[in-house]
Each structure stands twice: as structure tokens, then as C-alpha cells.
Design an enzyme around this catalytic site. Structure first.
Site, PDB file in Angstrom:
ATOM      1  NE  ARG A   1      29.722  33.387  39.282  1.00  0.00           N
ATOM      2  CZ  ARG A   1      30.714  34.223  39.014  1.00  0.00           C
ATOM      3  NH1 ARG A   1      31.209  34.999  39.952  1.00  0.00           N
ATOM      4  NH2 ARG A   1      31.242  34.290  37.805  1.00  0.00           N
TER       5      ARG A   1
ATOM      6  CG  HIS B   1      28.586  38.527  39.159  1.00  0.00           C
ATOM      7  ND1 HIS B   1      28.779  38.296  40.502  1.00  0.00           N
ATOM      8  CD2 HIS B   1      27.971  39.734  39.068  1.00  0.00           C
ATOM      9  CE1 HIS B   1      28.311  39.332  41.192  1.00  0.00           C
ATOM     10  NE2 HIS B   1      27.810  40.222  40.340  1.00  0.00           N
TER      11      HIS B   1
ATOM     12  CE1 TYR C   1      34.510  34.925  36.206  1.00  0.00           C
ATOM     13  CE2 TYR C   1      33.799  36.640  34.688  1.00  0.00           C
ATOM     14  CZ  TYR C   1      33.509  35.732  35.688  1.00  0.00           C
ATOM     15  OH  TYR C   1      32.219  35.628  36.154  1.00  0.00           O
TER      16      TYR C   1
END
Length: 331
Positions: A248, A252, A261
Site C-alpha cells: 500500500r 490507510h 507505524y
């Protein structure tokens, strides 16, 4: 990618160029949506960037006349292949009355369009999996030659809906293709904190179906795996689990800060395997595309994106009372 791999798979030069253009269109719509979101014009973006090869490669292996797709929220490449347009996706982003998915009711990424066999998705993740199994069961009971194709992230493969759907499809030998788009993160949780097994595809054996892990950055390998799974389903041999490994490239969603993160170096490294770049390079090596044709395709895609943006931005919102439609019985 070996030169002329597409010919080995029975794909013409025209077909792989169409695949590339669909991937590029998904990317350019997505990039535009991020700009619109940051400009305060659309409320939310959940991105397909980095996963276009898996989505488009898979959708091209299906029969758009007969098969049903139950996409998850990132699947812009799937729905574009099945007939949704840039304009319709933009109308959804702007939540306008003409949004084909829900008339502006749902968040973007909740794709649904009856005429194109795109079955409506819901907000809780993985609910589309049992639905896909149900559609396949209905098709089998009615003697129809259809396959259902359902996608989900690797985080979703840990939800009960996935396991119940996979078990039922395995027991009843239903023509379902379960495709896990493994992009390494369930929002902020990395893959090693999600699975005790090595691959999502390792779970297939528990449900009596074959499982395969393929390079999700290579649309041709995904095409091959999904084509074989569709053929199995049509022969009455039951479901298949396919895991496509990609990354990705964005946070998100537009509400997420991925710097908390994952390291910027990791994202930068993943961008070197960006499927738009690698598939473009393959097409040039295979002599299917040159710089001139690449520019022509990009210009054509950008015209579509610009027209879609202008149209959707100026389109009307739904009337306020429309919020009550389909909620209460009407006399």
C-alpha cells in the site's frame, strides 16, 4: 517479467495495453482524489495505489457478461474494468446525487452497480465474502455458468466472515474466487502481527481448496492465477484462494498518518516496485509500447480525469428529503 509473457497467456498486444491504461486510470483518479481531499473538496479517500496490477490483472481474467464481482473498498481497478467510469467514481467522491453506488449516501469505495454485476459492499470489512458465496450458491442452484470474485485485505482474512464463507464454499464446491490483496498492513498492524502462518494462502487447505500466492505487482501472473481459478469454478471443481502480494503506497486512508507505524524508507523501497512503472517497462521491452504511445495514453487518461472532476464538482447534491428514501415503506 519475461518478454512476451502476455503472448504465452493468450493475451494480445491490444489487451495488455488496455490493462495498462486501466491501471493508469485508476492511479490518476486516485491521485486526483487525494488533491481534492487536501483542498477540502471531497471528504474521504481510501486508496488503490500500489494494488492496481492485482486488481486489473484479476478482473481481465473474468467474464464481464456472466461473472459477479464483490469488491472491497480499494478496488478501483476492478470496478473500472467491469464498466464503472471515471465520472461515476468522481461523483461518488463528491457524494453527489448521481453517484451510482448509493446516490451520495455511502462513503467512497462502497462500490455497487447492478448493470455491471458489481455487488454492493458494506462498511464492516469482509461482509462481502459470505455474500459472494451466496451469489455463487444461487448461480449453482439456477444452473447458471457464473463465477463470483471477491476481494479483501489480509487483515480481513482474520475475520470470521472469511472463514465461514470459505468453509461453506469448500463444502458445497461453489464457484468462488477468494482473492486476498495482501498489502502488508491492516491499517497500522503489520502482517507479522496478523498471521501465525507464513501466507494467507496456507489457510486454503483447511477449507478443501487450492491456495496460491502470486506477485501482486505483476498483472500477468495475477491474470493467469485468476483465469485458472475461474476455469476450475466453471468445471464444478469448487473455490480457489489467491493471495496477491503488493504494498500500500499511501496511508490507510486520508484520515490516517502512516508515519506513526512504518518507516519512510520502507515506503520509498516499495515505490521502486510500483506496478505502473514495472508493467510500463515490460510493455516497452516487449515492443508493445514506446515513449510516444505512453504519453498518448497518459494524456487520454488525464483528459478523462479532468472531465470527470469538472463534471462531478458541478453536479447537484441530492435533495435533503432523499435521505429518507429506501428507509421507510412508502405508501
Amino acid at each position: 517479467m519475461a518478454e512476451n509473457r502476455h503472448k504465452e497467456l493468450g493475451l494480445s498486444d491490444e489487451k495488455v495495453l488496455e490493462m495498462y491504461e486501466t491501471m493508469l486510470l485508476a492511479r490518476r483518479i486516485d491521485e486526483r482524489m487525494w488533491l481534492l481531499n487536501r483542498a477540502g473538496k471531497i471528504p474521504f479517500v481510501i486508496s488503490c495505489q500500489g494494488q492496481e496490477a492485482a486488481q486489473v490483472g484479476a478482473a481481465f481474467a473474468l467474464d464481464k457478461e456472466k461473472d459477479y464481482v464483490l469488491p472491497y473498498y480499494r478496488d478501483m481497478g476492478v470496478v473500472l474494468t467491469f464498466g464503472m467510469t471515471a465520472k461515476e467514481l468522481m461523483l461518488s467522491g463528491f457524494a453527489k446525487a448521481e453517484d451510482p453506488n448509493s446516490g451520495g449516501r455511502q462513503m467512497p469505495g462502497h462500490f455497487g452497480q447492478k448493470k455491471n454485476n458489481i455487488v454492493t459492499g458494506s462498511s464492516p470489512v469482509t461482509t462481502q465474502v459470505p455474500h459472494a458465496v451466496g451469489v455463487a450458491l444461487g448461480g449453482k442452484l439456477e444452473g447458471k455458468d457464473l463465477v463470483t470474485f471477491v476481494t479483501f485485505g489480509e487483515g480481513s482474512s482474520n475475520q470470521g466472515d472469511f472463514h465461514e464463507g470459505a468453509n461453506f464454499a469448500g463444502v458445497h464446491k461453489l464457484p468462488v474466487i477468494f482473492m486476498c490483496e495482501n498489502n502488508k498492513y491492516a491499517i497500522s498492524v503489520p502482517i507479522e502481527k496478523q498471521l501465525a502462518c507464513e501466507n494467507v494462502s496456507d489457510r486454503a487447505i483447511g477449507y478443501g481448496m487450492p491456495g496460491f500466492t502470486v506477485d501482486g505487482n505483476n498483472p500477468l501472473e495475477v491474470y493467469k492465477a485468476v483465469k485458472e481459478a475461474a476455469d476450475r469454478g466453471r468445471r464444478g471443481e469448487g473455490p480457489t484462494l489467491i493471495e496477491t502480494i503488493s504494498y500500500r503506497l499511501t496511508p490507510h486512508s486520508s484520515d490516517d498518518d502512516d508515519r506513526s507505524y512504518r518507516a519512510p524508507d520502507e515506503v520509498a523501497e516499495a515505490k521502486t516496485k510500483d506496478p505502473i512503472i514495472t508493467f510500463g517497462a515490460y510493455l516497452k521491452e516487449a515492443g508493445v509500447m514506446d515513449d510516444g504511445l505512453e504519453k498518448e495514453i497518459n494524456d487520454r487518461v488525464m483528459r478523462q480525469v479532468n472531465e470527470a472532476t469538472d463534471y462531478a464538482e458541478n453536479a447537484p447534491y441530492a435533495e435533503p428529503e432523499y435521505a429518507l428514501k429506501h428507509v421507510y415503506a412508502e405508501q
